[in-house]
Design an enzyme around this catalytic site. Structure first.
Site, mmCIF file in Angstrom:
data_model
loop_
_atom_site.group_PDB
_atom_site.id
_atom_site.type_symbol
_atom_site.label_atom_id
_atom_site.label_comp_id
_atom_site.label_asym_id
_atom_site.label_seq_id
_atom_site.Cartn_x
_atom_site.Cartn_y
_atom_site.Cartn_z
ATOM 1 N N GLY A 173 8.092 1.741 1.593
ATOM 2 C CA GLY A 173 9.026 0.345 0.943
ATOM 3 C C GLY A 173 10.369 0.537 0.999
ATOM 4 N N GLN A 188 13.855 -4.182 -2.177
ATOM 5 C CA GLN A 188 15.054 -4.365 -2.991
ATOM 6 C C GLN A 188 15.516 -2.996 -3.386
ATOM 7 O OE1 GLN A 188 14.575 -6.090 -6.669
ATOM 8 N NE2 GLN A 188 16.895 -6.717 -7.099
ATOM 9 N N ILE A 233 6.413 -0.909 6.004
ATOM 10 C CA ILE A 233 5.195 -1.329 6.890
ATOM 11 C C ILE A 233 5.135 -2.167 8.298
ATOM 12 C CG2 ILE A 233 5.247 -3.951 5.834
ATOM 13 C CD1 ILE A 233 2.175 -3.600 5.596
ATOM 14 N N ARG A 234 6.587 -2.570 8.315
ATOM 15 C CA ARG A 234 6.881 -2.718 9.858
ATOM 16 C C ARG A 234 8.548 -2.911 9.881
ATOM 17 N NH1 ARG A 234 5.856 -7.629 7.234
ATOM 18 N NH2 ARG A 234 3.529 -7.451 7.424
ATOM 19 N N TYR A 254 -0.697 -7.290 -11.817
ATOM 20 C CA TYR A 254 0.574 -6.232 -11.430
ATOM 21 C C TYR A 254 0.595 -5.352 -12.690
ATOM 22 C CZ TYR A 254 5.421 -4.941 -10.605
ATOM 23 O OH TYR A 254 6.751 -4.332 -10.475
ATOM 24 N N LYS A 278 -0.066 -1.373 -13.030
ATOM 25 C CA LYS A 278 0.786 -0.488 -13.404
ATOM 26 C C LYS A 278 0.333 0.495 -14.229
ATOM 27 C CE LYS A 278 4.364 -1.371 -10.781
ATOM 28 N NZ LYS A 278 4.833 -0.523 -9.839
HETATM 29 C C1 AKB Z 1 8.684 -8.191 -11.672
HETATM 30 O O1 AKB Z 1 9.564 -9.217 -12.159
HETATM 31 O O2 AKB Z 1 7.620 -8.504 -11.286
HETATM 32 C C2 AKB Z 1 9.495 -7.092 -11.550
HETATM 33 C C3 AKB Z 1 9.328 -6.226 -12.579
HETATM 34 C C4 AKB Z 1 9.583 -6.388 -13.914
HETATM 35 O O3 AKB Z 1 8.483 -5.123 -12.190
HETATM 36 N N1 AKB Z 1 10.852 -7.195 -11.445
#
Ligand code: AKB
Length: 318
Positions: free
Chosen positions: A8, A12, A35-36, A142, A146
């Site tokens: 990646g 950012q 990835i590309r 997400y 994590k």
């Molecule tokens: C998001 O907002 O998803 C990320 C994070 C806090 O992991 N910047």
């Protein structure tokens, strides 16, 4: 850390990490992957660049062997808001990508750095000065990925002796590459809009507090943790780290000190607001400070001055 592979690398964090590592360790010792092609000219042309989809285990193993990699920094991931639109894709990229890094590391002896996030916490976590070890019941895919990733990294260290390391990043603010699909992204876009249009419509409520960090401190944290003496690390993975905690009204006032005519209004994004409300207001990062000397340099005022100076040049504002 002698030979580093970054996944990646055009994202950012990856863009700035790749540049800094190439300066520190030599362009021949940093392999940037994405990835590309076509996402970042600097990352792709400044040193070694390879295409890599992190869900492709064989390709990852081939690259790690080809370049004799001893450290994998896994930054390929979908962020929180975009993850809610496509949870299956998030799970595939974030979890299978990490699993492949850990498996490749088990086979080759490499170290793995992987970032966790404030998203690993949820509404039942203590919201103020959130402790290092506490309740983790996140409500986004997400965040679930994590927490699973933090546990998987601990497991690979304890079971197989893979040298895994990681931090829980707060929202990251930078001027090089834009973030994509996060809940904390407003804190980056606000600077661009303040400089270009003197006006910003914020998608989170005025009093939504979250931890944040300026990118130079984030890059420093990765290098510092990966260079730290392993035997001194009690936690190894998922260290709480923070540099500041602010809400949209605070950042607006900080910008107005430089651009007095700057105005902000609000149009709340319900999905992002719900996510932000489920995350801590502020973290306790004392374990990172004690175990490997974490000590950020930028607060809101210092970061704002630097962002405005750098973006004025980048955007060619007269
Ligand atoms: C998001 O907002 O998803 C990320 C994070 C806090 O992991 N910047």
């Amino acid at each position: 850390m002698k030979k580093i592979l970054i996944t990646g690398a055009c994202g950012q964090i990856g863009t700035e990490l790749t540049h800094t590592l190439r300066k520190l360790y030599g362009v021949e010792n940093v392999v940037a992957t994405n990835i590309r092609r076509g996402s970042s000219e600097t990352v792709e042309n400044e040193g070694i660049f390879e295409e890599l989809n992190v869900t492709d285990y064989n390709r990852m193993l081939e690259l790690v062997k080809k370049y004799e990699i001893d450290t994998i920094m896994n930054l390929a991931a979908l962020l929180s808001a975009v993850g809610e639109k496509n949870p299956q894709l998030l799970w595939d990229v974030n979890m299978n990508g990490l699993y492949n890094c850990l498996e490749v590391a088990r086979e080759t002896g490499a170290m793995v750095f992987t970032p966790s996030s404030i998203a690993a916490f949820g509404p039942s976590t203590p919201a103020d000065l959130t402790p290092q070890d506490t309740i983790q019941r996140p409500t986004t895919i997400y965040g679930v990925s994590k927490v699973a990733g933090e546990l998987l990294c601990d497991y690979y260290f304890n079971k197989f002796g893979v040298d895994t390391r990681g931090v829980r990043f707060p929202g990251l603010i930078s001027y090089s590459a834009l973030p994509g699909g996060g809940t904390t992204d407003y804190a980056v876009h606000i600077y661009y809009e303040a400089l270009k249009n003197k006006k910003f419509t914020c998608n989170l409520a005025a009093d939504t507090y979250m931890d944040m960090m300026y990118m130079p401190d984030a890059i420093e944290s990765i290098i510092q943790l990966c260079e730290a003496e392993g035997s001194k690390l009690v936690h190894r993975n998922a260290f709480n780290i923070t540099a500041m905690s602010f809400c949209p009204e605070d950042i607006k006032k900080a910008i107005q000190k430089h651009i007095p005519e700057f105005e902000m209004d609000y149009e709340i994004d319900e999905v992002k607001q719900k996510i932000a409300n489920s995350w801590p207001n502020s973290l306790d990062d004392s374990c990172a400070r004690a175990e490997w000397g974490w000590n950020p340099k930028f607060d809101l005022e210092k970061m704002t001055a630097d962002m405005i100076e750098k973006l004025t040049i980048k955007l060619d504002i007269k």
